[in-house]
Design an enzyme around this catalytic site. Structure first.
Site, PDB file in Angstrom:
ATOM      1  N   ASP A 185      -6.385  -7.098   1.848  1.00 21.93           N
ATOM      2  CA  ASP A 185      -6.632  -8.542   1.770  1.00 21.93           C
ATOM      3  C   ASP A 185      -7.628  -8.854   0.663  1.00 21.93           C
ATOM      4  O   ASP A 185      -7.496  -9.854  -0.046  1.00 21.93           O
ATOM      5  CB  ASP A 185      -7.161  -9.063   3.113  1.00 21.93           C
ATOM      6  CG  ASP A 185      -6.146  -8.946   4.229  1.00 21.93           C
ATOM      7  OD1 ASP A 185      -4.943  -9.141   3.973  1.00 21.93           O
ATOM      8  OD2 ASP A 185      -6.560  -8.657   5.369  1.00 21.93           O
ATOM      9  N   ASN A 220       0.857  -1.173   0.000  1.00 24.97           N
ATOM     10  CA  ASN A 220       0.000   0.000   0.000  1.00 24.97           C
ATOM     11  C   ASN A 220       0.899   1.230   0.000  1.00 24.97           C
ATOM     12  O   ASN A 220       2.128   1.119   0.025  1.00 24.97           O
ATOM     13  CB  ASN A 220      -0.987  -0.020   1.178  1.00 24.97           C
ATOM     14  CG  ASN A 220      -0.313   0.033   2.531  1.00 24.97           C
ATOM     15  OD1 ASN A 220       0.763   0.634   2.715  1.00 24.97           O
ATOM     16  ND2 ASN A 220      -0.929  -0.589   3.518  1.00 24.97           N
ATOM     17  N   GLU A 250       3.403   1.464   3.023  1.00 19.96           N
ATOM     18  CA  GLU A 250       4.488   0.469   2.925  1.00 19.96           C
ATOM     19  C   GLU A 250       5.473   0.853   1.826  1.00 19.96           C
ATOM     20  O   GLU A 250       6.684   0.739   1.996  1.00 19.96           O
ATOM     21  CB  GLU A 250       3.890  -0.917   2.641  1.00 19.96           C
ATOM     22  CG  GLU A 250       3.052  -1.448   3.777  1.00 19.96           C
ATOM     23  CD  GLU A 250       2.032  -2.495   3.361  1.00 19.96           C
ATOM     24  OE1 GLU A 250       1.504  -3.154   4.272  1.00 19.96           O
ATOM     25  OE2 GLU A 250       1.743  -2.650   2.153  1.00 19.96           O
TER      26      GLU A 250
END
Length: 182
Positions: free
Chosen positions: A131, A63, A66
């Site tokens: 997820d 993302n 990150e």
């Protein structure tokens, strides 16, 4: 590793979803090497400050936060794209998928960068959206859809998931209904 060795011949692809709890990092390189030897795609949902352990996987999906931890904060979209291309090359990836929350996703593939804008304007909760992206992406690729189409479906699913509080399951019919409405 023993279980992966046992089932690898019956596997379409592998998802490494790293929650930075100490389980994935020690085995990531071995799993990716085994998968590559067997021509199996590895999709990685990364965590942490060292992505080198995911080297040579098919796709890594950080993302924005990150990504910034690994590459440094980007001042603008052009800088983000340059950093994405560099990271993809350094890690030897087929693709890098950068999720940007309400700003959609960027797919770095071959020599192109594709943008997938989000269709959802209201965000209630992003819990589980990453997820959702990796799971829909994997299911779509395992169903022999190409990477671009798989990213489109994953983006739609993520847009649906952020409309709810907490984690939710997004079904194929939810995605199909969203496609019909657009």
């Amino acid at each position: 590793i023993k279980k992966i060795k046992k089932y690898i011949k019956k596997t379409d692809l592998i998802i490494l979803s790293d929650y930075d709890k100490g389980v994935i990092k020690p085995i990531a390189t071995r799993v990716i090497d085994m998968a590559n030897e067997n021509k199996i795609k590895v999709l990685v949902d990364p965590k942490g400050s060292d992505f080198s352990i995911y080297k040579n996987s098919f796709l890594v999906k950080p993302n924005e936060l990150e990504f910034g931890l690994i590459t440094g904060q980007s001042k603008n979209r052009n800088q983000m794209i340059a950093k994405g291309k560099k990271l993809k090359k350094e890690l030897g990836l087929d693709a890098l998928l950068l999720t940007l929350g309400k700003n959609g996703m960027l797919l770095f593939e071959k020599n192109s960068v594709l943008t997938f804008p989000t269709s959802q304007k209201e965000v209630y909760d992003v819990t589980g959206a990453g997820d959702t992206v990796i799971s829909v992406l994997a299911a779509s690729l395992a169903s022999n859809k190409n990477l671009k189409k798989s990213c489109e479906l994953a983006n739609i699913a993520a847009g649906l998931s952020i409309q709810h509080l907490g984690t939710v399951s997004i079904s194929k019919s939810n995605i199909n209904d969203a496609i019909k409405k657009s």
